[in-house]
Design an enzyme around this catalytic site. Structure first.
Site, short mmCIF file in Angstrom:
data_model
loop_
_atom_site.label_atom_id
_atom_site.label_comp_id
_atom_site.label_asym_id
_atom_site.label_seq_id
_atom_site.Cartn_x
_atom_site.Cartn_y
_atom_site.Cartn_z
N HIS A 15 5.63 5.90 -1.40
CA HIS A 15 6.40 4.66 -1.59
C HIS A 15 5.59 3.46 -1.14
O HIS A 15 4.61 3.61 -0.39
CB HIS A 15 7.70 4.72 -0.78
CG HIS A 15 7.46 4.67 0.70
ND1 HIS A 15 7.18 5.81 1.45
CD2 HIS A 15 7.43 3.64 1.58
CE1 HIS A 15 7.01 5.47 2.72
NE2 HIS A 15 7.15 4.15 2.83
N HIS A 55 0.85 -1.20 0.00
CA HIS A 55 0.00 0.00 0.00
C HIS A 55 0.89 1.24 0.00
O HIS A 55 2.09 1.14 0.25
CB HIS A 55 -0.88 0.02 1.27
CG HIS A 55 -0.05 0.08 2.51
ND1 HIS A 55 0.41 -1.05 3.15
CD2 HIS A 55 0.45 1.12 3.22
CE1 HIS A 55 1.15 -0.71 4.19
NE2 HIS A 55 1.20 0.63 4.26
P1 ATP Z 1 5.90 -3.07 11.92
O1 ATP Z 1 5.74 -1.76 12.65
O2 ATP Z 1 5.66 -4.27 12.79
O3 ATP Z 1 7.16 -3.16 11.15
P2 ATP Z 1 4.17 -1.94 9.91
O4 ATP Z 1 5.13 -0.79 9.94
O5 ATP Z 1 3.81 -2.55 8.61
O6 ATP Z 1 4.70 -3.12 10.82
P3 ATP Z 1 2.50 -0.11 11.28
O7 ATP Z 1 3.66 0.33 12.12
O8 ATP Z 1 1.18 -0.23 11.95
O9 ATP Z 1 2.80 -1.51 10.61
O10 ATP Z 1 2.39 0.89 10.06
C1 ATP Z 1 1.32 0.89 9.15
C2 ATP Z 1 1.71 1.76 7.96
O11 ATP Z 1 1.98 3.09 8.40
C3 ATP Z 1 2.99 1.31 7.25
O12 ATP Z 1 2.89 1.70 5.90
C4 ATP Z 1 4.06 2.11 7.91
O13 ATP Z 1 5.17 2.30 7.07
C5 ATP Z 1 3.34 3.43 8.16
N1 ATP Z 1 3.87 4.08 9.35
C6 ATP Z 1 4.08 3.52 10.56
N2 ATP Z 1 4.53 4.40 11.44
C7 ATP Z 1 4.63 5.58 10.77
C8 ATP Z 1 5.04 6.89 11.13
N3 ATP Z 1 5.46 7.20 12.35
N4 ATP Z 1 5.01 7.84 10.17
C9 ATP Z 1 4.59 7.57 8.94
N5 ATP Z 1 4.18 6.35 8.53
C10 ATP Z 1 4.20 5.37 9.44
#
Ligand code: ATP
Ligand code: MG
Length: 174
Positions: free
Chosen positions: A124, A39
């Site tokens: 991205h 996504h």
């Molecule tokens: P994990 O944290 O276990 O590696 P994940 O990153 O896929 O898994 P989430 O942290 O819930 O899951 O993130 C969901 C989405 O939001 C992902 O696309 C992630 O890159 C994005 N994301 C997470 N944290 C942030 C942030 N602080 N700022 C911007 N985007 C974020």
């Protein structure tokens, strides 16, 4: 619940991203994102009270209604973070339309009183986490274009072995 707003991707892009991901498997160690979770994040909200969901849906609905479906093209590979433990991604080019949609989504969130990560948008698709980029030569990514017409409010459950994203509401462009 942990929430984020993202664009789901058309089949042409998903196929090319899967190809890029498969090529990376031969050259880079790390945790791969399963293709069914690909996504483009527009806004990351983090923890939000369930009781605020209706206001959130209303704000997103308002932000999306003035936007048409967006032609997207995949681009180069890029990374965030440390060389030995990076987030590895493939860039997505949506011209002016994608940043404009993200800006409207973020403005609507702000007006409705929702906090989100204010980092500037870098459109991205994350392909790997904890990627070890030291030494390896990255393959050329597969390229593709297609039109994306869906903005989705996802919840993210990180309690298991893999993150589980659940679409809570979809907003159709155009
Ligand atoms: P994990 O944290 O276990 O590696 P994940 O990153 O896929 O898994 P989430 O942290 O819930 O899951 O993130 C969901 C989405 O939001 C992902 O696309 C992630 O890159 C994005 N994301 C997470 N944290 C942030 C942030 N602080 N700022 C911007 N985007 C974020
Ligand atoms: Mg994360």
């Amino acid at each position: 619940m942990r929430l984020f707003v993202a664009m789901e991707l058309p089949e042409e892009l998903l196929e090319a991203l899967s190809e890029t991901s498969a090529a990376l498997r031969d050259s880079v160690r790390g945790r791969y994102v399963a293709p069914d979770r690909f996504h483009v994040t527009l806004a990351f909200l983090g923890e939000v009270e369930g009781s605020r969901l209706p206001a959130l849906v209303e704000a997103l609905d308002e932000a999306c209604q003035y936007h048409e479906p967006i032609p997207l093209a995949l681009g180069e590979l890029g990374s965030f973070g440390r060389r030995r433990s990076a987030v590895l991604w493939q860039a997505v080019d949506g011209g002016e339309a994608l940043p404009s949609l993200a800006a409207d989504v973020r403005a609507a969130l702000r007006r409705a009183g929702f906090a989100f990560d204010e980092k500037p948008l870098v459109p991205h698709v994350t392909l790997m986490r904890a990627a070890d980029l030291a030494g390896g030569i990255l393959p050329s990514p597969a390229l593709a274009g297609g039109t994306a017409g869906t903005v989705t409010l996802f919840s993210s459950d990180l309690s298991g072995a893999h993150p589980v994203y659940t679409p809570l509401e979809r907003f159709f462009l155009g």
